[in-house]
Scaffold this active site. Structure first.
Site, PDB file in Angstrom:
ATOM      1  N   ARG A  15      28.083   6.648 -22.424  1.00  0.00           N
ATOM      2  CA  ARG A  15      27.890   5.174 -21.987  1.00  0.00           C
ATOM      3  C   ARG A  15      27.921   5.044 -20.595  1.00  0.00           C
ATOM      4  O   ARG A  15      28.232   6.068 -19.843  1.00  0.00           O
ATOM      5  CB  ARG A  15      29.031   4.467 -22.900  1.00  0.00           C
ATOM      6  CG  ARG A  15      30.122   5.132 -22.541  1.00  0.00           C
ATOM      7  CD  ARG A  15      31.567   4.319 -22.477  1.00  0.00           C
ATOM      8  NE  ARG A  15      31.383   3.368 -21.234  1.00  0.00           N
ATOM      9  CZ  ARG A  15      31.399   3.937 -20.043  1.00  0.00           C
ATOM     10  NH1 ARG A  15      31.869   5.222 -19.622  1.00  0.00           N
ATOM     11  NH2 ARG A  15      31.398   3.100 -19.041  1.00  0.00           N
ATOM     12  N   ALA A  60      25.461   2.713 -17.761  1.00  0.00           N
ATOM     13  CA  ALA A  60      23.938   2.573 -17.685  1.00  0.00           C
ATOM     14  C   ALA A  60      23.302   3.749 -17.011  1.00  0.00           C
ATOM     15  O   ALA A  60      22.556   4.420 -17.480  1.00  0.00           O
ATOM     16  CB  ALA A  60      23.402   1.313 -16.684  1.00  0.00           C
ATOM     17  N   ARG A 109      19.813   1.060 -26.783  1.00  0.00           N
ATOM     18  CA  ARG A 109      20.675   0.390 -26.040  1.00  0.00           C
ATOM     19  C   ARG A 109      19.650  -0.521 -25.380  1.00  0.00           C
ATOM     20  O   ARG A 109      19.180  -0.042 -24.361  1.00  0.00           O
ATOM     21  CB  ARG A 109      21.692   0.573 -25.508  1.00  0.00           C
ATOM     22  CG  ARG A 109      22.764   1.399 -26.336  1.00  0.00           C
ATOM     23  CD  ARG A 109      24.137   1.596 -25.722  1.00  0.00           C
ATOM     24  NE  ARG A 109      24.883   0.379 -25.570  1.00  0.00           N
ATOM     25  CZ  ARG A 109      26.121   0.387 -25.025  1.00  0.00           C
ATOM     26  NH1 ARG A 109      26.593   1.320 -24.189  1.00  0.00           N
ATOM     27  NH2 ARG A 109      26.563  -0.964 -24.981  1.00  0.00           N
ATOM     28  N   ASP A 141      24.762  -3.254 -15.717  1.00  0.00           N
ATOM     29  CA  ASP A 141      23.819  -2.625 -16.508  1.00  0.00           C
ATOM     30  C   ASP A 141      22.238  -3.209 -16.289  1.00  0.00           C
ATOM     31  O   ASP A 141      21.406  -2.256 -16.740  1.00  0.00           O
ATOM     32  CB  ASP A 141      24.284  -2.843 -18.046  1.00  0.00           C
ATOM     33  CG  ASP A 141      25.499  -2.025 -18.554  1.00  0.00           C
ATOM     34  OD1 ASP A 141      25.213  -1.003 -19.134  1.00  0.00           O
ATOM     35  OD2 ASP A 141      26.509  -2.444 -18.275  1.00  0.00           O
ATOM     36  N   ASN A 152      26.632  -7.234 -17.190  1.00  0.00           N
ATOM     37  CA  ASN A 152      27.491  -6.130 -17.229  1.00  0.00           C
ATOM     38  C   ASN A 152      28.343  -6.253 -18.064  1.00  0.00           C
ATOM     39  O   ASN A 152      28.455  -7.234 -18.997  1.00  0.00           O
ATOM     40  CB  ASN A 152      28.538  -6.276 -15.829  1.00  0.00           C
ATOM     41  CG  ASN A 152      29.501  -4.888 -15.712  1.00  0.00           C
ATOM     42  OD1 ASN A 152      28.889  -3.977 -15.573  1.00  0.00           O
ATOM     43  ND2 ASN A 152      30.645  -4.954 -15.244  1.00  0.00           N
ATOM     44  N   LYS A 153      29.601  -5.368 -18.592  1.00  0.00           N
ATOM     45  CA  LYS A 153      30.339  -5.371 -19.546  1.00  0.00           C
ATOM     46  C   LYS A 153      30.870  -6.806 -19.722  1.00  0.00           C
ATOM     47  O   LYS A 153      31.498  -7.088 -19.136  1.00  0.00           O
ATOM     48  CB  LYS A 153      31.249  -4.537 -19.511  1.00  0.00           C
ATOM     49  CG  LYS A 153      32.331  -4.110 -20.787  1.00  0.00           C
ATOM     50  CD  LYS A 153      31.431  -3.755 -22.082  1.00  0.00           C
ATOM     51  CE  LYS A 153      30.509  -2.623 -22.152  1.00  0.00           C
ATOM     52  NZ  LYS A 153      29.551  -2.385 -23.187  1.00  0.00           N
TER      53      LYS A 153
END
Length: 343
Positions: free
Chosen positions: A48, A50, A89, A235, A245-246
């Site tokens: 995981r 990017a 993803r 990401d 982003n997360k």
């Protein structure tokens, strides 16, 4: 330890992936030598981050090519299987960019594919070191203080999430190496506690002082004046500076804006997607409901509840004080979007 750490490595006939679902209690390596295994590893967050997904995808072309030779696939089937990896993803643009770069050399054969994949990995490590230095330089100049800094970060952006060294965590490591870091506030981070399991693990390896905190504590920590700056990864970054982003990142950016402290996005240029005009065009991955309705396989929410589980959120470019890449620093909120080169 993390200076030599590689989350993604080519092992002769397949990939060796550090299984990030097993950390911090066990360090396990998963061998992947077929497309189905790689797609599963990406979806389950075995690999995981990017840039790390990008490196895995780059080598995924070689995996598809080798599997095709074993199973008698024609070139059309190989490309179809590569497309499955590409779609594993959707939010992280590095996967598509890196994979497409290597796929362009498919007809040259395995040696050319592996050479290009290795170049993707090598260039990411080099970019991370460069952006770490740029970020540290900019922060120290911007803040203008002669004491060590207190930095907040979100999710995992270190060697585990990249081809090596790290993006936001690379900036933090650079500050630590210069003796200019007091402590790090690491958000625990949904959906799989990437901050408490992975970022904290990397910080322990480096001997960097830190606290792990709940995601919901981040804004309060910032507003109490306990943080000098927030540094996060990305990401996908749109042409106007909007940053995916997360999930949980946008709340940090809002708190930083209110507190008047820098909110910094650190990412290689491979994460910048100039073909995406703004954040509204970024696809947001929705993960399974069970990640928010259950804990450890045990239902915690009422049977009638549904789960809303976006893996990412989008921070408007107007809240991004600085975008740090290997090429330099763009002060996005001051009117310097990624669509123009860094100063």
């Amino acid at each position: 330890m993390t200076r030599e750490l590689r989350a993604v490595e080519w092992a002769g006939d397949g990939l060796a992936l550090i299984d990030q679902t097993a950390l911090p209690h066990r360090t396990e390596v998963l061998r992947v030598d077929d497309v189905e295994g790689l797609v599963d590893a990406v979806k389950r967050l075995v690999v995981r981050g990017a840039p790390a997904i990008g490196a895995a995808g780059a080598y995924g072309v070689a995996i598809a090519l080798l599997q095709g030779e074993r199973e008698g696939w024609d070139r059309t089937r190989v490309r179809e299987e590569v497309a499955r990896i590409r779609a594993a993803r959707p939010t992280a643009v590095n996967l598509a960019v890196s994979l497409d770069r290597v796929l362009a050399r498919l007809d040259e054969g395995l040696s050319a594919v592996l050479a290009e994949a290795a170049a993707v990995q090598r260039e990411d490590v080099e970019a991370n070191h460069a952006l770490g230095a740029h970020g540290a330089d900019w922060l120290l100049k911007r803040l203008g203080v002669d004491r060590p800094l207190r930095i907040l970060t979100h999710c995992n952006t270190g060697a585990l999430a990249t081809a090596g060294w790290g993006t936001a965590l690379g900036v933090i490591r650079e500050l630590h190496a210069r003796g200019r870091l007091e402590t790090v506030y690491a958000d625990e981070t949904r959906p799989l506690l990437q901050g408490s399991r992975l970022t904290a693990w990397e910080l322990v390896q480096e001997g960097i002082p830190h606290y792990v905190q709940a995601d919901g504590a981040a804004a309060g920590t910032i507003l109490r004046g306990e943080v000098d700056a927030a540094v996060v990864g990305a990401d996908r970054i749109a042409a106007n500076g909007d940053t995916a982003n997360k999930v949980g990142t946008v709340g940090i950016a809002l708190a930083c804006a209110h507190a008047g402290i820098p909110f910094i996005v650190a990412a290689p240029t491979t994460t910048v997607d100039l073909a995406t005009a703004g954040g509204e065009e970024i696809p947001i991955e929705l993960r399974g409901e069970e990640e928010v309705l259950e804990w450890g396989g045990v239902r915690t929410a009422p049977a009638g509840s549904r789960g809303h589980n976006p893996a990412f959120d989008v921070t408007p470019g107007s809240l991004v004080t600085a975008l740090v890449t290997e090429r330099g620093v763009l002060e996005v909120s001051a009117g310097a979007p990624p669509a123009q080169p860094p100063a």
